[in-house]
Motif scaffolding. Structure first.
Motif, PDB file in Angstrom:
ATOM      1  N   LYS A 154       0.848  -1.204   0.000  1.00  0.00           N
ATOM      2  CA  LYS A 154       0.000   0.000   0.000  1.00  0.00           C
ATOM      3  C   LYS A 154       0.881   1.250   0.000  1.00  0.00           C
ATOM      4  O   LYS A 154       1.849   1.328   0.749  1.00  0.00           O
ATOM      5  N   ASP A 155       0.522   2.192  -0.829  1.00  0.00           N
ATOM      6  CA  ASP A 155       1.228   3.482  -0.917  1.00  0.00           C
ATOM      7  C   ASP A 155       2.659   3.367  -1.435  1.00  0.00           C
ATOM      8  O   ASP A 155       3.422   4.318  -1.310  1.00  0.00           O
ATOM      9  N   SER A 185      -4.158   2.667  -3.617  1.00  0.00           N
ATOM     10  CA  SER A 185      -4.226   2.689  -2.153  1.00  0.00           C
ATOM     11  C   SER A 185      -5.663   2.631  -1.661  1.00  0.00           C
ATOM     12  O   SER A 185      -5.953   2.074  -0.608  1.00  0.00           O
ATOM     13  N   TYR A 231      -7.307  -0.892  -0.814  1.00  0.00           N
ATOM     14  CA  TYR A 231      -6.131  -1.733  -1.092  1.00  0.00           C
ATOM     15  C   TYR A 231      -6.383  -3.213  -0.791  1.00  0.00           C
ATOM     16  O   TYR A 231      -6.079  -4.082  -1.599  1.00  0.00           O
ATOM     17  N   LYS A 268      -8.540  -4.899  -3.373  1.00  0.00           N
ATOM     18  CA  LYS A 268      -7.888  -5.008  -4.686  1.00  0.00           C
ATOM     19  C   LYS A 268      -6.746  -6.018  -4.642  1.00  0.00           C
ATOM     20  O   LYS A 268      -6.498  -6.721  -5.615  1.00  0.00           O
TER      21      LYS A 268
END
Lengths: 471, 338
Positions: free
Chosen positions: A40-41, A76, A79, A82
């Protein structure tokens, strides 16, 4: 013959030393490979992420590891969902950052037991926090070398002084302070409410649970039978106290419809006196924003009345996993071990030299941008490594220390998939009824027994039955 | 008659105009239209050849439905399997349905879905019809268009925004609704956390958002009514109420029936976005619907098979309701969806 003697001595010495091998730091083998990492990110569209990965690759190469790291982009927003969909489609990177949804995949045997990989590593093993070790023992598929996300209560120092009280240490003192806050003025304006917790009572519980004897999720009654804390006598007393705070206008009556943004806004604008923030960076953000909105305002860290809430060590709630399908195990170990090393920590926790900090000889100095940098991969236990400068304020560091000093392991555990519906049903039942007790719609005196039976019927009984087997 | 003869008879000598002599001969020989020429395949080919621009325009829609609505139906078999990300899924039969129906929470969620859907159909469905009828009676075209523009606007707001508006407006501390109650001497109430009021919040927020937009269909149906009927009614001395009662309303009954049947088909879609954004822990047990349950348990909890079982159950019930409403409507009014 002489040769044979030497060989025999060497063999015997080797055999004698064998049990000690696991206790010694294991030099990471020179690894070669290509790691695909989804997190994430961590995005290729962020030049800072790309540059960070590039310099990690260079540093690994300098250590003899020919490892390339590929970022797998995933939005993000949403997240966890996905990521699950990506994995279901058959795209399985070598390092996967989970933020929930990992249990189903681990139960399929698709994630590696990380303990053998970590054991004996030069930097990673000693960098683990106490809660990491406990969680890995229960659920060895996720690794998240970061401080436990404990909650730390804070309030404005001038507000505390205006109440004429000192920082509370007992539940009675807490009760007196919270009741004294509404109406007390700061900056010429009276504060409306004593305390708020967004969405539900979780943040209140993090501070006050132990004061009501709820020091673990599963408690034993006088007969030695395991009962869930949700239906314990301590829970009943706690909800009764929350209800009295609610009725007296001390607990913000709109807490259940307030999210974290509303909570923070009410805190900065003086609507609410006390809030709880995640220890470490979040407390630092509260401090900075409070000073920004109210120049000169300082925060003071408060102490929970009976220690912090027991920390869930059933598993990491987020962290890195390695799928059994990967052929890059050595490269992954080399990468994570490097990130836990002093050199890796300097990169991951302080950002880029010249941008986030400056160096003058051996002396480092933070720049204004250091506050915007955040560690991506590993945050060492301070007993193993501390960076020469910290992006965290003293208050934020103190909040982290509060979590380290007060660490107690909870006795909760991972639920099997078959009980997912029961756990969800019981939790939903608890959440709605907890608010009804607090708001006065239900009485902890008259309606408690019916509530307990309802919780058991909603799925709690299945949880209790399973807990008796596990505990 | 040969295949070549068919072609020549159909296309004619110049390729466009049928040759009447040949047609006559074919009819006389009782061999036209021949089986081969009149097959559905041939008719389809001819149709495509003639109307291909329209089929081209239809194609994106067909592809969309095939990809996102029909293909996933096959994947609903996940409800009967244990999911594996490595290796094939494991067939477990009705295990997930048994788990679902054994959960007391599921029946609570199902009941919430039915109650909320029924409330919406009972209270929200008639509103666009009434609004369209009222708008039709407005004499000033400029005023009517202005009103229409304003009432369409909420449709374009996301539920995140609408939830923010309603939570603020209904706030017991400083919400405008409670301020108004205060002014007329009523006590302030926490509509967002009271179990008795939250479903009404769902109903009226849905009405606020969709009534204007949904009235568009009915207004369009009203516009298609033959003006001669109104003229004739006026000549007979019909009042405005009588024209509405005996011309306008019957004129839009087919549209009302079709939309009602479609709404019944979507009966178990009680509004995920709306409930998700307006929900809170105090009243979750009153407005937790199948969609939010599936999302919480399946998508965020990783229980994909269980969530698929719940989704499939919802789909089958929805299809049954829609077919039931269709055939009932056919029997009662002679009109259905098809």
């Amino acid at each position: 013959m002489q040769k044979l003697s030497i060989s025999r001595r060497a063999l015997m010495a080797g055999l004698a030393a064998t049990p000690m091998v696991g206790m010694l730091p294991r030099p990471v083998r020179a690894a070669t490979g290509s790691i695909r990492i989804v997190m994430k990110d961590l995005l290729t569209t962020n030049p800072e992420d790309v540059a960070h990965i590039a310099r990690i690759e260079e540093a690994l190469a300098a250590r003899g590891h020919d490892i390339s790291i590929e970022i797998v982009d995933l939005p993000s927003e949403g997240y966890a969902e996905k990521l699950n969909l990506m994995l279901l489609s058959g795209d399985i990177p070598d390092v996967i950052y989970f933020q929930g949804g990992d249990e189903q995949i681990a139960q399929q045997g698709a994630l590696m037991d990380l303990r053998p990989m970590i054991e004996g590593t030069e930097h990673l093993a000693p960098a683990l926090w106490p809660h990491n070790t406990a969680r890995m023992d229960n659920y060895p598929y996720l690794l998240y070398v970061f401080p436990a996300r404990t909650k730390a209560p804070v309030m404005r120092r001038d507000l505390l002084e205006s109440t004429g009280m000192s920082a509370p240490t007992t539940l009675e003192e807490w009760d007196a302070l919270l009741r004294a806050i509404p109406g007390t003025e700061v900056d010429g304006n009276p504060v409306t409410y004593g305390i708020i917790a967004p969405n539900n009572t979780d943040e209140l519980d993090a501070v006050f649970d132990p004061a009501f004897g709820i020091d673990q999720t599963w408690l034993q009654d006088d007969a030695g039978t395991w009962i869930h804390s949700r239906i314990s006598d301590g829970e009943r007393q706690k909800l009764a106290w929350y209800a009295s705070l609610y009725a007296d206008g001390v607990l913000d009556p709109e807490f259940v419809t307030s999210n974290w943004e509303v909570k923070e806004d009410k805190f900065y604008t003086g609507d609410v006196g006390v809030v709880m923030g995640t220890a470490g960076p979040v407390v630092g953000i509260y401090e900075a924003k409070m000073a920004q909105v109210n120049p000169g305002a300082e925060l003071v860290l408060l102490t929970p009345p009976a220690g912090i809430q027991a920390i869930d060590v059933s598993k990491e709630s987020r962290g890195f996993a390695v799928p059994v399908t990967t052929e890059q195990t050595d490269a992954v170990v080399a990468f994570l071990d490097f990130m836990a090393s002093p050199e890796g920590q300097l990169m991951d926790r302080l950002g880029f030299e010249g941008e986030h900090y400056t160096r003058d000889g051996d002396t480092l100095a933070p720049t204004d941008k250091l506050g915007a940098w955040y560690p991506r991969f590993v945050y060492d236990n301070p007993n193993y490594y501390q960076p020469p400068i910290s992006p965290l304020s003293e208050l934020a560091q103190a909040s982290l220390q509060q979590g380290v000093d007060g660490f107690r392991a909870d006795n909760t555990f991972v639920w099997p998939a078959d009980l997912a519906a029961a756990v969800d049903g019981a939790e939903t039942y608890y959440r709605t009824n907890a608010f009804r007790f607090i708001s006065g719609e239900l009485s902890t005196e008259d309606d408690w027994d019916a509530y307990v039976q309802g919780w058991l019927d909603a799925g709690g009984q299945a949880m209790v039955d399973y807990a008796k087997e596990v505990l | 008659m040969t295949k070549l003869d068919h072609k020549s008879s159909a296309a004619g000598g110049n390729g466009n105009v049928p040759n009447p002599d040949l047609l006559t001969a074919e009819i006389a020989s009782d061999q036209w239209p021949g089986d081969e020429f009149d097959t559905p395949g041939a008719r389809f080919r001819d149709g495509v050849r003639e109307w291909w621009p329209y089929y081209l325009m239809l194609a994106p829609g067909l592809i969309y439905f095939a990809l996102f609505h029909y293909l996933p139906v096959w994947e609903a078999k996940l409800a009967f399997e244990d999911l594996r990300i490595i290796g094939p899924n494991v067939w477990v039969g009705l295990k997930h349905f048994a788990q679902l129906f054994a959960s007391p929470a599921f029946f609570e969620v199902l009941m919430n879905t039915l109650i909320i859907s029924a409330m919406k159909i009972a209270f929200v469905f008639p509103l666009p019809i009434i609004l369209a009828l009222l708008l039709n009676e407005v004499r000033s075209g400029r005023f009517r268009r202005g009103v229409q523009s304003v009432i369409y606007l909420p449709h374009f707001l996301s539920w995140v925004v609408i939830a923010g508006i309603f939570i603020a407006a209904l706030s017991p501390a400083d919400g405008v609704i409670n301020d108004m109650r205060d002014m007329i001497g009523l006590e302030r109430r926490s509509f967002m956390t009271e179990s008795g009021s939250i479903r009404w919040v769902l109903v009226w927020s849905e009405a606020w958002r969709s009534t204007g937009w949904d009235s568009l269909l009915y207004f369009a149906a009203i516009m298609s009514i033959d003006p001669a009927l109104y003229e004739a009614a006026e000549m007979d001395g019909a009042s405005r109420w009588q024209k509405m009662r005996y011309i306008t309303l019957p004129g839009i009954v087919p549209t009302i029936a079709t939309l009602f049947i479609l709404n019944v088909g979507l009966f178990l879609n009680a509004g995920f976005d709306q409930v998700f954004n307006l929900s809170n822990d105090a009243i979750r047990d009153k407005i937790d619907i199948i969609d939010t349950y599936v999302y919480r348990l399946g998508i965020t909890g990783g229980q994909f098979s269980l969530a698929t079982a719940a989704g499939l159950f919802k789909g089958v019930v929805g299809m049954t309701l829609m077919l039931g409403a269709h055939f009932l409507s056919k029997r009662l009014t002679g009109r259905g969806v098809w």
